[in-house]
Write a protein that holds these residues in place. Structure first.
Motif, mmCIF file in Angstrom:
data_model
loop_
_atom_site.group_PDB
_atom_site.id
_atom_site.type_symbol
_atom_site.label_atom_id
_atom_site.label_comp_id
_atom_site.label_asym_id
_atom_site.label_seq_id
_atom_site.Cartn_x
_atom_site.Cartn_y
_atom_site.Cartn_z
ATOM 1 N N GLY A 61 56.148 38.163 -6.811
ATOM 2 C CA GLY A 61 57.156 38.259 -7.511
ATOM 3 C C GLY A 61 58.179 37.152 -8.096
ATOM 4 N N SER A 77 63.409 44.814 -4.615
ATOM 5 C CA SER A 77 62.659 44.485 -5.829
ATOM 6 C C SER A 77 62.490 43.200 -4.957
ATOM 7 C CB SER A 77 62.888 45.437 -6.755
ATOM 8 O OG SER A 77 62.572 44.982 -8.153
ATOM 9 N N SER A 79 59.321 41.522 -8.591
ATOM 10 C CA SER A 79 59.040 41.787 -9.380
ATOM 11 C C SER A 79 58.340 40.975 -10.376
ATOM 12 C CB SER A 79 59.861 42.710 -10.226
ATOM 13 O OG SER A 79 61.164 42.726 -11.135
ATOM 14 N N THR A 81 56.815 39.660 -14.148
ATOM 15 C CA THR A 81 56.392 40.750 -16.044
ATOM 16 C C THR A 81 54.949 39.421 -16.635
ATOM 17 O OG1 THR A 81 58.432 42.375 -15.606
ATOM 18 C CG2 THR A 81 56.937 41.703 -17.672
ATOM 19 N N LYS A 94 52.650 44.868 -15.280
ATOM 20 C CA LYS A 94 54.094 44.497 -15.199
ATOM 21 C C LYS A 94 54.116 45.255 -13.545
ATOM 22 C CE LYS A 94 58.768 45.531 -15.818
ATOM 23 N NZ LYS A 94 60.132 46.532 -16.258
ATOM 24 N N ASP A 96 56.221 46.174 -9.387
ATOM 25 C CA ASP A 96 57.533 46.339 -8.795
ATOM 26 C C ASP A 96 57.321 46.265 -7.475
ATOM 27 O OD1 ASP A 96 59.789 45.909 -8.255
ATOM 28 O OD2 ASP A 96 60.948 47.358 -9.808
#
Length: 500
Positions: A61, A77, A79, A81, A94, A96
């Motif tokens: 992430g 979370s 994440s 992208t 993307k 998560d």
């Protein structure tokens, strides 16, 4: 006897640190020395010149957010992208990935939301999974079923000075293992594969301290390929896998192929990483295995979970239910419709009969019919589906003629469904039973050089390494001859089609 590891959120920090699952009070440590690898992906991208780039990498992430922080729950979370500056560096997704701790729960939950946004370039996703690499000096006992649970060789036994490579890299003959009891065995991760419908709990046990590390999958709705798809579980490492997408035992049909500009989103999980312990190191590993199975049943009973904070995970009240009854009508056997007993029946995205076996972008929901052919499938994610089925003893696949749209809170009775097996006339002879299994055919004893005793008398003995070589030795002068009316498929029909 005590089962469980419990403090505020159900996980005891000192014990986790002793096992190498915790570093600096960070259960999901991402530094190089961490023993946990969270998400891995194997994918292929194509550039404008049609050259191909293959990625195998750990998903990290780039943004961290605390989604929930209460007295009862913490949800994190991590994440990342994709954007155009990452073209030819990362796959266009993307992602998560979430981690959830619940008060009083002995472990943690993990799930991930994958999204391919409209307008993004196409690519192929061949595999994605959660991987846990545990301490090899602690976890020595592995269990993935009542029949396949045992003390395991060490990863050091696969080294060139201790093992002999065989026909493929995953298979190694142990010639000089650290523990003499494993000498002559073949270590091969595919011996621990399992059909998806049975793949609900597996993991590892440490005897010092006496702790179990288990991966529990309460639902297979998000896995690809349907209930008969086989996949990996745990293997020497010690490695624990939660396979979400893979081509194992299926090939390229189960590669998720995204077109340019295609919009797609899917939630994988949650799966539960369950930690358990006993009060005595002398207790049998069976104690922790039985406890893990009981915990699995408890998790299955709680599905779909109510706690995931992401709105992309459909809660129980957002789902629907269908019920009905399945019959078989085979006019060459009887003029009457007969109930399809113990048939596999499910919902999968619209397609052709049997297409659920190749389906890889949506969700699937399966169950078994009762003795009267009745079925009920609950907790179905909203969407459009076909009803698919197959019936033990009958060739072919059933698919209903019309699609079914599941909406929030719906309860649909589809009534009586009738499967007419495809045939042009009465059966003159048959070899075996139409049951999507080769279990009834002749499975030879393995070569003594490659025999693993834990599989010798097991119903999974077809997983012994090297059985394909037995065919040419059994029939050295030509292929087998099966004489209708005289031969017995249990003794005279080799269980697999192999090259000589």
């Amino acid at each position: 006897m005590f089962i469980g590891i419990g403090t505020l959120f159900g996980v005891h920090p000192e014990l986790l640190e002793q096992l190498g699952l915790l570093k600096g009070n960070n259960i999901l440590n991402t530094h190089q020395h961490s023993n946990i690898h969270i998400l891995r992906m194997k994918a292929t991208t194509f550039n404008i010149n049609q050259s191909i780039t293959i990625y195998i990498y750990r998903i990290v992430g780039t943004s961290c957010q605390v989604i929930v922080e209460t007295e009862e729950q913490v949800e994190l979370s991590f994440s990342t992208t994709w954007n155009s500056s990452l073209e030819e560096k990362h796959v266009p997704l993307k992602i998560d990935k979430r981690f959830v701790l619940l008060r009083g729960s002995s472990g943690f939950y993990s799930y991930a939301i994958y999204e391919h946004l409209e307008g993004w370039p196409g690519f192929n996703l061949a595999e994605t999974r959660i991987v846990f690499k545990l301490r090899k000096d602690k976890f020595h006992y592995m269990a993935m079923s009542d029949y396949r649970r045992r003390y395991m060789p060490s990863p050091n036994d696969r080294s060139p000075n201790r093992g002999k490579p065989l026909a493929y890299p995953e298979a190694v003959l142990l010639v000089n293992p650290v523990e003499p009891e494993f000498k002559g065995e073949v270590d091969d991760k595919y011996q621990y594969s399992c059909e998806t419908e049975d793949l609900k709990v597996h993991g590892w046990i440490s005897t010092d301290p006496p702790v179990g590390f288990w991966q529990i999958t309460p639902s297979n709705e998000f896995r690809t390929g349907g209930p008969t798809k086989q996949d990996l579980t745990s293997h020497v490492g010690p490695t624990n896998l939660a396979m979400f997408v893979s081509t194992h035992y299926a090939g390229s049909d189960l590669v998720i192929k995204f077109k340019n500009r295609e919009k797609w989103k899917k939630v994988f999980g949650p799966v539960f990483m369950y930690l358990s312990s006993t009060t005595s190191a002398r207790e049998e590993p069976l104690t922790l295995w039985n406890d893990a199975k009981n915990q699995m049943l408890e998790e299955v009973g709680k599905w779909p979970y109510s706690f995931p904070a992401s709105s992309d995970f459909h809660k129980a009240h957002e789902r629907g239910r269908i019920s009905g009854r399945l019959f078989v009508y085979d006019r060459f056997i009887t003029d009457e419709k007969t109930p399809a007993t113990s048939a596999s029946i499910g919902l999968a995205p619209p397609g052709d009969p049997g297409s659920w076996q190749r389906e890889n972008k949506g969700y699937q929901f399966w169950t078994k019919t009762d003795v009267e052919g009745r079925f009920s499938i609950k907790n179905v994610v909203a969407g459009t589906y076909n009803v698919y089925a197959w019936v033990h003893g009958f060739i072919g696949d059933f698919k209903n003629d019309s699609t079914i749209t599941i909406t929030q809170g719906c309860d649909i009775d589809v009534g009586d469904l009738v499967f007419e097996p495809p045939r042009d006339g009465p059966t003159l002879w048959e070899i075996g039973v139409p049951d999507r299994s080769a279990a009834e055919f002749y499975i030879p004893d393995s070569d003594r050089m490659y025999t693993n005793m834990f599989l010798a008398n097991d119903h999974n003995r077809f997983r012994q390494y090297g059985l394909w070589e037995r065919y040419a030795k059994l029939y050295p002068d030509g292929d087998l001859v099966f004489t209708i009316g005289q031969s017995d498929y249990k003794k005279d029909w080799f269980f697999a089609h192999v090259n000589r």
